[in-house]
Scaffold this motif. Structure first.
Motif, PDB file in Angstrom:
ATOM      1  N   GLY A 284      -7.282   0.380  -2.985  1.00 23.13           N
ATOM      2  CA  GLY A 284      -8.308  -1.075  -3.587  1.00 23.13           C
ATOM      3  C   GLY A 284      -7.843  -2.075  -2.993  1.00 23.13           C
TER       4      GLY A 284
ATOM      5  N   GLU B 145     -13.916   1.408  -3.675  1.00 23.22           N
ATOM      6  CA  GLU B 145     -13.095   1.744  -2.181  1.00 23.22           C
ATOM      7  C   GLU B 145     -11.605   1.829  -2.099  1.00 23.22           C
ATOM      8  N   ALA B 146     -11.419   2.975  -1.569  1.00 23.97           N
ATOM      9  CA  ALA B 146      -9.752   2.803  -1.290  1.00 23.97           C
ATOM     10  C   ALA B 146     -10.248   2.333   0.616  1.00 23.97           C
ATOM     11  N   GLU B 147      -8.946   2.598   0.965  1.00 25.08           N
ATOM     12  CA  GLU B 147      -9.569   1.933   3.074  1.00 25.08           C
ATOM     13  C   GLU B 147      -8.407   3.055   3.826  1.00 25.08           C
TER      14      GLU B 147
ATOM     15  N   ALA C 116     -12.591  -3.157   2.473  1.00 28.50           N
ATOM     16  CA  ALA C 116     -12.522  -1.702   1.658  1.00 28.50           C
ATOM     17  C   ALA C 116     -13.040  -3.538   0.632  1.00 28.50           C
TER      18      ALA C 116
ATOM     19  N   ALA D 289       0.880  -0.716  -0.369  1.00 25.05           N
ATOM     20  CA  ALA D 289       0.253  -0.524  -0.012  1.00 25.05           C
ATOM     21  C   ALA D 289       0.770   0.987   0.152  1.00 25.05           C
TER      22      ALA D 289
ATOM     23  N   VAL E 217      -4.388   2.605   1.527  1.00 20.90           N
ATOM     24  CA  VAL E 217      -4.794   0.993   0.456  1.00 20.90           C
ATOM     25  C   VAL E 217      -5.660   1.680  -0.767  1.00 20.90           C
TER      26      VAL E 217
ATOM     27  N   ALA F  11      -6.226  -4.348   2.772  1.00 21.78           N
ATOM     28  CA  ALA F  11      -7.351  -3.703   3.136  1.00 21.78           C
ATOM     29  C   ALA F  11      -8.227  -5.680   3.738  1.00 21.78           C
ATOM     30  N   ASP F  12      -8.906  -4.009   4.648  1.00 22.88           N
ATOM     31  CA  ASP F  12     -10.273  -4.953   5.739  1.00 22.88           C
ATOM     32  C   ASP F  12     -10.677  -5.070   5.430  1.00 22.88           C
TER      33      ASP F  12
ATOM     34  N   CYS G  99     -12.798   4.772  -8.425  1.00 25.58           N
ATOM     35  CA  CYS G  99     -12.778   4.864  -7.048  1.00 25.58           C
ATOM     36  C   CYS G  99     -14.006   6.004  -6.013  1.00 25.58           C
TER      37      CYS G  99
ATOM     38  N   ARG H  19      -5.964   3.185   6.544  1.00 24.66           N
ATOM     39  CA  ARG H  19      -5.606   1.887   7.996  1.00 24.66           C
ATOM     40  C   ARG H  19      -4.348   2.874   8.682  1.00 24.66           C
TER      41      ARG H  19
END
Length: 168
Positions: free
Chosen positions: A72, A84-86, A80, A52, A70, A77-78, A119, A88
């Motif tokens: 996508g 979607e992006a995330e 996403a 990431a 992250v 990713a937990d 996204c 963390r």
């Protein structure tokens, strides 16, 4: 705001890992303290950077904190999903808090999500006690998504993570 937001350099990984670990430990966010296995994940910035984008806030050469973006999917990713992006592991050194570094790091993630093709939203998980972070997310128009709340340790009933999202 006299600091810059940029990608972390490899020579900063150890320090950022320690800032992140100490932020979680000192804020009481790890259930098992130094023996918590998530602590190793928090310290392993090189692993995050390989999967990431790790961003840092720096002031006059001093690392204030960092976040993992992250874009996508992938191993970092937990929650996403497609489109979607995330965000963390947002953490700011205790001595640097209250000056806008955390918000600037989140804004940089939002900017990157907007620049990521296809996204449509950015998502994140947070603990109930991370109230300062919640205020940042809400100030930036993230909304709670309780239907996505989840438990990373199903054998422990009281570890439900709260989720937020920002539709881009």
């Amino acid at each position: 705001m006299d600091f810059a937001i940029r990608r972390a350099n490899p020579d900063e990984y150890d320090l950022l890992g320690e800032i992140t670990a100490q932020a979680y430990l000192r804020d009481g966010l790890l259930d098992f303290g130094e023996s918590d296995e998530y602590l190793g994940e928090l310290r392993d910035v090189a692993k995050r950077a390989a999967a990431a984008e790790v961003l840092v806030a720096v002031e006059n050469g001093r690392l204030l904190g960092g976040v993992t973006f992250v874009p996508g999917g992938g191993p970092m990713a937990d929650i996403a999903g497609a489109g979607e992006a995330e965000i963390r592991m947002l953490a700011v050194d205790r001595a640097a808090r209250g000056r806008g570094a955390g918000e600037a790091l989140v804004r940089a993630c939002v900017d990157r999500a907007r620049a990521t093709e296809a996204c449509v939203r950015i998502v994140l998980s947070t603990q109930r006690t991370m109230r300062s972070a919640h205020r940042i997310y809400e100030r930036l128009d993230f909304v709670r998504t309780p239907e996505r709340d989840w438990n990373p340790l199903p054998h422990l009933d009281d570890i439900t993570l709260l989720t937020y999202q920002l539709t881009l």
